[in-house]
Design a protein around this motif. Sequence first.
Motif, PDB file in Angstrom:
ATOM      1  N   GLY A 114       0.818  -1.210   0.000  1.00 26.88           N
ATOM      2  CA  GLY A 114       0.000   0.000   0.000  1.00 26.88           C
ATOM      3  C   GLY A 114       0.853   1.262   0.000  1.00 26.88           C
ATOM      4  O   GLY A 114       0.564   2.215  -0.737  1.00 26.88           O
ATOM      5  N   ARG A 115       1.917   1.281   0.815  1.00 24.48           N
ATOM      6  CA  ARG A 115       2.815   2.441   0.838  1.00 24.48           C
ATOM      7  C   ARG A 115       3.481   2.635  -0.514  1.00 24.48           C
ATOM      8  O   ARG A 115       3.609   3.758  -1.007  1.00 24.48           O
ATOM      9  CB  ARG A 115       3.877   2.283   1.933  1.00 24.48           C
ATOM     10  N   ALA A 116       3.904   1.526  -1.119  1.00 22.46           N
ATOM     11  CA  ALA A 116       4.566   1.613  -2.425  1.00 22.46           C
ATOM     12  C   ALA A 116       3.600   2.154  -3.479  1.00 22.46           C
ATOM     13  O   ALA A 116       3.957   3.028  -4.269  1.00 22.46           O
ATOM     14  CB  ALA A 116       5.109   0.244  -2.842  1.00 22.46           C
ATOM     15  N   VAL A 117       2.376   1.640  -3.489  1.00 17.70           N
ATOM     16  CA  VAL A 117       1.375   2.102  -4.464  1.00 17.70           C
ATOM     17  C   VAL A 117       1.009   3.566  -4.193  1.00 17.70           C
ATOM     18  O   VAL A 117       0.878   4.363  -5.116  1.00 17.70           O
ATOM     19  CB  VAL A 117       0.126   1.192  -4.444  1.00 17.70           C
ATOM     20  N   ASN A 118       0.869   3.934  -2.919  1.00 14.64           N
ATOM     21  CA  ASN A 118       0.520   5.314  -2.575  1.00 14.64           C
ATOM     22  C   ASN A 118       1.619   6.309  -2.918  1.00 14.64           C
ATOM     23  O   ASN A 118       1.352   7.502  -3.039  1.00 14.64           O
ATOM     24  CB  ASN A 118       0.150   5.431  -1.097  1.00 14.64           C
ATOM     25  N   SER A 119       2.854   5.823  -3.069  1.00 14.05           N
ATOM     26  CA  SER A 119       3.955   6.730  -3.409  1.00 14.05           C
ATOM     27  C   SER A 119       3.980   7.072  -4.902  1.00 14.05           C
ATOM     28  O   SER A 119       4.748   7.926  -5.327  1.00 14.05           O
ATOM     29  CB  SER A 119       5.297   6.103  -3.006  1.00 14.05           C
ATOM     30  N   LEU A 120       3.143   6.407  -5.679  1.00 15.19           N
ATOM     31  CA  LEU A 120       3.084   6.690  -7.115  1.00 15.19           C
ATOM     32  C   LEU A 120       2.438   8.061  -7.346  1.00 15.19           C
ATOM     33  O   LEU A 120       1.587   8.490  -6.563  1.00 15.19           O
ATOM     34  CB  LEU A 120       2.262   5.618  -7.842  1.00 15.19           C
ATOM     35  N   PRO A 121       2.808   8.733  -8.432  1.00 13.15           N
ATOM     36  CA  PRO A 121       2.123   9.985  -8.769  1.00 13.15           C
ATOM     37  C   PRO A 121       0.625   9.712  -8.956  1.00 13.15           C
ATOM     38  O   PRO A 121       0.236   8.609  -9.355  1.00 13.15           O
ATOM     39  CB  PRO A 121       2.770  10.396 -10.099  1.00 13.15           C
ATOM     40  N   LYS A 123      -1.945  10.287 -11.084  1.00 16.67           N
ATOM     41  CA  LYS A 123      -2.514   9.712 -12.312  1.00 16.67           C
ATOM     42  C   LYS A 123      -1.962   8.306 -12.547  1.00 16.67           C
ATOM     43  O   LYS A 123      -2.691   7.393 -12.936  1.00 16.67           O
ATOM     44  CB  LYS A 123      -2.196  10.629 -13.501  1.00 16.67           C
ATOM     45  N   CYS A 124      -0.678   8.143 -12.270  1.00 21.01           N
ATOM     46  CA  CYS A 124      -0.023   6.842 -12.417  1.00 21.01           C
ATOM     47  C   CYS A 124      -0.675   5.825 -11.462  1.00 21.01           C
ATOM     48  O   CYS A 124      -0.967   4.689 -11.846  1.00 21.01           O
ATOM     49  CB  CYS A 124       1.465   7.016 -12.112  1.00 21.01           C
ATOM     50  N   LYS A 125      -0.921   6.254 -10.232  1.00 16.36           N
ATOM     51  CA  LYS A 125      -1.566   5.399  -9.233  1.00 16.36           C
ATOM     52  C   LYS A 125      -2.977   5.019  -9.687  1.00 16.36           C
ATOM     53  O   LYS A 125      -3.376   3.867  -9.592  1.00 16.36           O
ATOM     54  CB  LYS A 125      -1.618   6.133  -7.896  1.00 16.36           C
ATOM     55  N   GLU A 126      -3.708   5.988 -10.202  1.00 16.40           N
ATOM     56  CA  GLU A 126      -5.075   5.739 -10.652  1.00 16.40           C
ATOM     57  C   GLU A 126      -5.103   4.701 -11.773  1.00 16.40           C
ATOM     58  O   GLU A 126      -5.889   3.755 -11.746  1.00 16.40           O
ATOM     59  CB  GLU A 126      -5.716   7.051 -11.127  1.00 16.40           C
ATOM     60  N   VAL A 127      -4.201   4.854 -12.741  1.00 14.82           N
ATOM     61  CA  VAL A 127      -4.123   3.902 -13.854  1.00 14.82           C
ATOM     62  C   VAL A 127      -3.750   2.521 -13.334  1.00 14.82           C
ATOM     63  O   VAL A 127      -4.360   1.506 -13.693  1.00 14.82           O
ATOM     64  CB  VAL A 127      -3.101   4.394 -14.914  1.00 14.82           C
ATOM     65  N   PHE A 128      -2.748   2.464 -12.459  1.00 13.19           N
ATOM     66  CA  PHE A 128      -2.284   1.191 -11.908  1.00 13.19           C
ATOM     67  C   PHE A 128      -3.415   0.470 -11.167  1.00 13.19           C
ATOM     68  O   PHE A 128      -3.625  -0.729 -11.346  1.00 13.19           O
ATOM     69  CB  PHE A 128      -1.091   1.410 -10.980  1.00 13.19           C
TER      70      PHE A 128
END
Length: 182
Positions: A114-121, A123-128
Amino acid sequence: MLVLSKTKTNIDFEITFKEFYSPLCNFAYSFIPDQDLCQDLVQDIFLKIWDKSPDITTSISSYLYRAVKNSCLDQMKKSYKQSIIPIEEIEDPIDSPYELNREKNLEALNQKIGRAVNSLPPKCKEVFLLRRDFQLSYDEISDELDISKKTIESHMNSAIKKLRTQLSKSDLLICFFFLEKK
């Protein structure tokens, strides 16, 4: 490039086995830290080639490495599924040390991912998350967010690169295949 013929000549097969066996075992070990199991997996692949004599359209090296990778991933999935004990088989799941430890480990892994995913920008996080959690295709994500398919690919590549730097191979694999999506 060495190609195994349909005639299965002993010399071709022996040369291929001697050339690739050790490197393939080392490659398998990068996925599964069990030397004996890795050797078994590689030997099984060579046995399948000998028995079935498949048509190999790529180089033998590419074919073998892909086969070892797939075999390792299958073994990892199988091991993970076997490690899950159905709740009915545990007498008192609340007090079971195994269950408590397993829950703690899964929660810690969930938090790490979760921390790793939350560290994404953003828009990038949303797409992922649309790709991982909802299994939307790139076309569907493109329609949903009204951005090009190339941009989706770029965001996914960025997300995977960033997650690779923050998570181990096994954590990344679990992130995509095993954890329940929240």
